[in-house]
Design an enzyme around this catalytic site. Structure first.
Site, PDB file in Angstrom:
ATOM      1  CE  LYS A  44      -7.074  -0.026   6.231  1.00  0.00           C
ATOM      2  NZ  LYS A  44      -7.635   0.338   5.028  1.00  0.00           N
TER       3      LYS A  44
ATOM      4  CB  CYS B 125      -3.780   3.320  -1.652  1.00  0.00           C
ATOM      5  SG  CYS B 125      -4.871   4.613  -1.369  1.00  0.00           S
TER       6      CYS B 125
ATOM      7  CG  HIS C  89      -2.007   0.768   1.354  1.00  0.00           C
ATOM      8  ND1 HIS C  89      -1.774   2.162   1.883  1.00  0.00           N
ATOM      9  CD2 HIS C  89      -3.381   0.979   1.257  1.00  0.00           C
ATOM     10  CE1 HIS C  89      -2.885   3.042   1.930  1.00  0.00           C
ATOM     11  NE2 HIS C  89      -3.745   2.115   1.468  1.00  0.00           N
TER      12      HIS C  89
ATOM     13  CG  ASP D 234       0.514  -1.985   6.458  1.00  0.00           C
ATOM     14  OD1 ASP D 234      -0.311  -2.100   7.150  1.00  0.00           O
ATOM     15  OD2 ASP D 234       0.434  -1.524   5.221  1.00  0.00           O
TER      16      ASP D 234
ATOM     17  CD  GLN E  66      -6.885  -4.558   4.322  1.00  0.00           C
ATOM     18  OE1 GLN E  66      -7.790  -5.056   4.664  1.00  0.00           O
ATOM     19  NE2 GLN E  66      -7.215  -3.356   3.829  1.00  0.00           N
TER      20      GLN E  66
HETATM   21  C1  PLP Z   1      -2.260  -2.802   3.614  1.00  0.00           C
HETATM   22  C2  PLP Z   1      -2.709  -1.389   4.088  1.00  0.00           C
HETATM   23  N1  PLP Z   1      -1.673  -0.506   4.553  1.00  0.00           N
HETATM   24  C3  PLP Z   1      -2.109   0.675   4.990  1.00  0.00           C
HETATM   25  C4  PLP Z   1      -3.179   1.157   5.053  1.00  0.00           C
HETATM   26  C5  PLP Z   1      -3.458   2.582   5.643  1.00  0.00           C
HETATM   27  O1  PLP Z   1      -4.168   2.532   6.451  1.00  0.00           O
HETATM   28  P1  PLP Z   1      -4.728   4.024   7.005  1.00  0.00           P
HETATM   29  O2  PLP Z   1      -5.238   5.030   5.745  1.00  0.00           O
HETATM   30  O3  PLP Z   1      -5.678   3.874   8.101  1.00  0.00           O
HETATM   31  O4  PLP Z   1      -3.410   4.884   7.461  1.00  0.00           O
HETATM   32  C6  PLP Z   1      -4.222   0.307   4.302  1.00  0.00           C
HETATM   33  C7  PLP Z   1      -5.671   0.891   4.230  1.00  0.00           C
HETATM   34  O5  PLP Z   1      -5.900   2.087   3.886  1.00  0.00           O
HETATM   35  C8  PLP Z   1      -4.133  -0.787   3.955  1.00  0.00           C
HETATM   36  O6  PLP Z   1      -4.972  -1.612   3.279  1.00  0.00           O
END
Ligand code: PLP
Ligand code: PLP
Lengths: 413, 149, 413, 149
Positions: free
Chosen positions: A233, A371, A129, A207, A210
């Protein structure tokens, strides 16, 4: 919690906890298949936030009065709940950030700039991401750290041999990869990645944005050095996320932001920093959100990850079967170990157009690059539609998706 | 099932979206710019040839949805022969139309663009309509990239 | 909003909007005099957040479906409300951060490191909250920018001549001062400060954390370059704050954090940034909190700052009269223009002990250094107790404070 | 009015808090450390002289509330003559007592410290009690500063 008394998984009972699921959209019952972007909130989370605001609220840490003490207890209590959720060795290692993104930026700053040396390298993967990519690019550009990209296989799994090749020169200080892809659903073998990183003298960051929603997480069993997730999430509030890191790392890292609550003593000449985790929490924290996060953690714990993963496995099998029956539809990724995230393309129909048609039927999916632009490039697609499941997703909703996609196909034929 | 979408995905629009007449780089052009929609990954590159203060020809290359491609194609049609100085006004009218669904005061040149006004019911798709126009304006102003934000 | 139909200020009606104010603490009705640390939340704020979570929620900016579109509209609508509140020229100049602290750190990073050159200087004042001090110290230490401290007078006002003296060598790139002291209640003449800064080629930043609660703010009339406030003090949610800055500054500044939503296009080699304000909002924002902030802004606007400041002036006059009648009690600061924040010391009684005794009677005040340690040193005190008012504070509560302080004095006699 | 506070602010505690017997730097000491409570600005510096593995004398300088000063004074009293190796146990007992209000298993040496257990009803004041003990431990371990977090 007593495992013996845990009720069997009853998706209708769970759905009753989520007020939004009884809404209609464009006159149709809402079929919410966009939980990977952000999940809906169950009543206990909403109630906890409301109750705090209505009966027990003040700023934390600073007040010598009852409301502040109680609010501080509630806020700090979330650290215990989160530590238990991910089996962190100590509550002091739980740092609250705004979201996963801020947590990774914190690590990129305080570990990347603060501890790593120019000439060292960070390894990410092809399926990150942007949140686990852009901060490392910024670190590269500001601090002279090299950025390496571990390949994925054509089935959408992390290429372990490819990863190991990047570690050979022992210049890598940090391997930072997703624990579960938000596009492919791939669950990464985190313990193997951590072991490999350690073998070559690197730290391992995951990370878990998910993964923490779909799998039980045990940071000690993984052998992780850093782990991140984001409350919204995990059926929790927006505005709060979690960074866990090993105590000795947090203690060695300089702070990220300066301000109230993160200091020891302050003079114009010099300031000293508070102990961890406070050193990394400058300013008034997301208090109400922390209280909501605790309720979310307790909510998923009460259901139990055994039940959650079993439900998800059923949904996943069903979804893959139904989707693969649709002519011209291509599901991205085919990992052995995968969670309830299905990205797909359809011949003759662009993802946005698909999403709009589904939306017209009340079915919420996402479309675009999710993203993860470099991953889309790697997969050779410009964009895709993505359906993702939550604990409240039903087989009937998967069927509604598949049935409607068949009609979408006709529409664009 | 999708009856209420027949407005947005009318036969007209779909034809422009699937087999655009102007969906290629013209042999000769004197300005070009890319437009990106960072939220979804759509990209349009617009090419334009000017002659005597007017748009002589416009073409585009796109990776995007049917609405974006249709909008780009209809735009290329609509701006041909228009004074360069008039393009911003047209673009503003298209943007307003996409947002509100109404275009009473729209320029005659935009007649064929009207069906796209159905997009106003889908706010997140409004950018699909406006992106090519942003790219065109950027090209005429000598910029290389733009976004549809 | 129609000014003609604005109801007269009725504190009891306002109190009825704040559920928490009917709570008891240690068996006594809550007298909440700690609003400067964080204010309580009125029902419309709570309701807006609940309604979003119950009926209209999804992630913003990314979804092509109804829930996401509606949530995006609501989230983005807050920018319009905030722009109106502080009379910002454009909604695009409103950046959401976690709180004031993050906003100032953003400026210290993106303007300080990004635009200022080593050898330039930042001027703060002697009465800054740590949030407007520590980030500049960190900038000094990381970037070689000098940190200068403008003196305050013995009455607790900004010493304008002292400030001007610091600007003479024209090395100062930024004057960053509080708009209202959280310890002294002093309201700083922001327009004069901005004019002075500009005369010497510096930009002017105002920490409006306190001011925005007590005074109408007009960033254009002030001539400010940066302005910050934090929602939780303005009767809004925790987890969200506002940075406003002039468009050309925001456009010139590099981003602070990297991740989703703040990018234009991403490849492993290079990324481009989104337009302002998105460039500065990495990751999933505090969506529910933004929705709550809008409700808070509308709530104070409906009451009107004319009524708010008039009510506060009455409370302040009364409080100063009552407190100055208590033998041995010293109110810190005596600014001409001051808001409803009263810090004090009492002979023979330490601030913490005072706070505990007041708490026993249900009266919540703060005690300590109020995140302004250097100011305490300047005032020659180790710590002080602080009572602060909100729109819901009554004359009777001020009397309860004063009466109880008289008893505290006897207790410690 | 403050009857329910007479436990915490007993005559005993108040006497120690206002006119501490040990509230000065001893003429001779072999270790010292500062303790800060960053949330409120309290600071205690503890000085200690050891003799033959025991605490021979302890003293302190404080800027802080009555509870902090009383705790520091009672501590200096309590630790005199105690084996250095026993101080952590005593400190842990005091911390538990301050948090829970109970001290059934407390060491005899802490008898006079018991009244401070009333602080358990005021969680934010618990640190006032424990801060001097943290500083003492820091001094015995050769650290210079500590906090009460
Ligand atoms: C795999 C992953 N990493 C990071 C993020 C970023 O999360 P956040 O937008 O809450 O910082 C997301 C979701 O948007 C994600 O699916
Ligand atoms: C003057 C002033 N500045 C900054 C802050 C910091 O605000 P926050 O903690 O919400 O970042 C506060 C309040 O704590 C304040 O009173």
């Amino acid at each position: 919690m007593n495992v013996m008394t845990k009720p069997v998984f009853d998706v209708e009972r769970i759905r009753a906890d989520f007020p939004i699921l009884s809404q209609t959209v464009r006159g149709k019952p809402l079929v919410f298949l966009d939980s990977a972007a952000s999940a809906q909130k169950p009543r206990p989370v909403i109630d906890a936030m409301v109750q705090a605001m209505e009966t027990q609220y003040a700023n934390v840490h600073r007040g010598l009065h009852w409301m502040s003490e109680r609010t501080t207890d509630a806020y700090e209590g979330t650290r215990d709940a989160v530590a238990r959720l991910i089996n962190a060795p100590s509550r002091d290692e739980i740092v609250f950030a705004k979201n996963t993104t801020e947590g990774i930026n914190l690590v990129a700053h305080s570990y990347g700039r603060g501890i790593m040396k120019p000439g060292q390298a960070v390894v990410i993967s092809e399926m990150e991401h942007h949140a686990n990519l852009v901060p490392w690019q910024m670190l590269r550009d500001a601090h002279g750290v090299e950025l390496r990209v571990a390949p994925i296989t054509d089935s959408g799994e992390l290429d372990m041999a490819g990863l190991e090749a990047l570690l050979q020169d022992r210049k890598v200080g940090l391997v930072a990869v997703t624990h579960m892809s938000n596009v492919l659903g791939t669950v990464v073998p985190a313990a193997r990645v951590a072991a490999l990183a350690h073998e070559y003298g690197a730290k391992a960051l995951f990370d878990g944005s998910q993964a923490a929603v779909h799998r039980p997480v045990d940071v000690q069993a993984i052998g992780a050095d850093f782990y991140l997730f984001t409350a919204h999430k995990l059926y929790g509030p927006t505005g709060i996320g979690v960074l866990w890191a090993r105590r000795e790392l947090l203690e060695a890292m300089p702070p990220f932001m300066g301000g109230g609550d993160m200091i020891g003593t302050v003079s114009f000449e010099r300031s000293t920093w508070a102990e961890i985790p406070h050193k990394f929490e400058a300013g008034t924290p997301a208090i109400i959100e922390a209280i909501g996060l605790k309720a979310a953690v307790e909510y998923v714990e009460a259901i139990g990850f055994d039940a959650i993963t079993a439900h998800e496995a059923r949904l996943t099998d069903h979804a893959l079967a139904r989707l693969s029956d649709i002519p011209g539809l291509r599901v991205l990724g085919a990992a052995q170990d995968r969670g309830g995230v299905f990205s797909f393309t359809m011949e003759g129909a662009h993802a946005h157009d698909i999403a709009t048609l589904l939306d017209r039927q009340g079915i919420a999916v996402r479309a675009g690059n999710h993203c993860a632009e470099p991953l889309m490039r790697r997969l050779g697609v410009d964009s895709s539609a993505r359906a993702s499941t939550g604990i409240y997703t039903t087989m009937a909703e998967i069927d509604a998706l598949a049935d409607t996609l068949l009609r979408v196909r006709e529409f664009f034929a | 099932m999708f009856d209420d979408l027949r407005d947005l995905y009318s036969a007209e629009i779909r034809a422009h979206g699937r087999t655009p007449a102007h969906g290629q780089r013209p042999a000769v052009f004197d300005a070009s710019a890319k437009g990106d929609n960072p939220m979804c990954g759509d990209r349009v590159q617009v090419f334009v040839r000017r002659d005597d203060g007017r748009v002589a020809e416009a073409g585009f290359e796109a990776r995007g949805c049917e609405i974006t491609v249709a909008s780009a194609d209809l735009m290329c049609e609509a701006v041909r022969g228009q004074p360069v100085g008039h393009i911003r006004a047209l673009s503003d009218q298209v943007a307003a139309m996409a947002r509100t669904g109404r275009c009473e005061a729209c320029d005659e040149a935009l007649r064929d663009v009207h069906p796209l006004s159905a997009v106003h019911e889908y706010p997140s798709r409004v950018k699909c309509v406006t992106l090519p126009w942003h790219a065109l304006l950027a090209a005429l102003h000598g910029e290389k990239e733009t976004t549809s934000e």
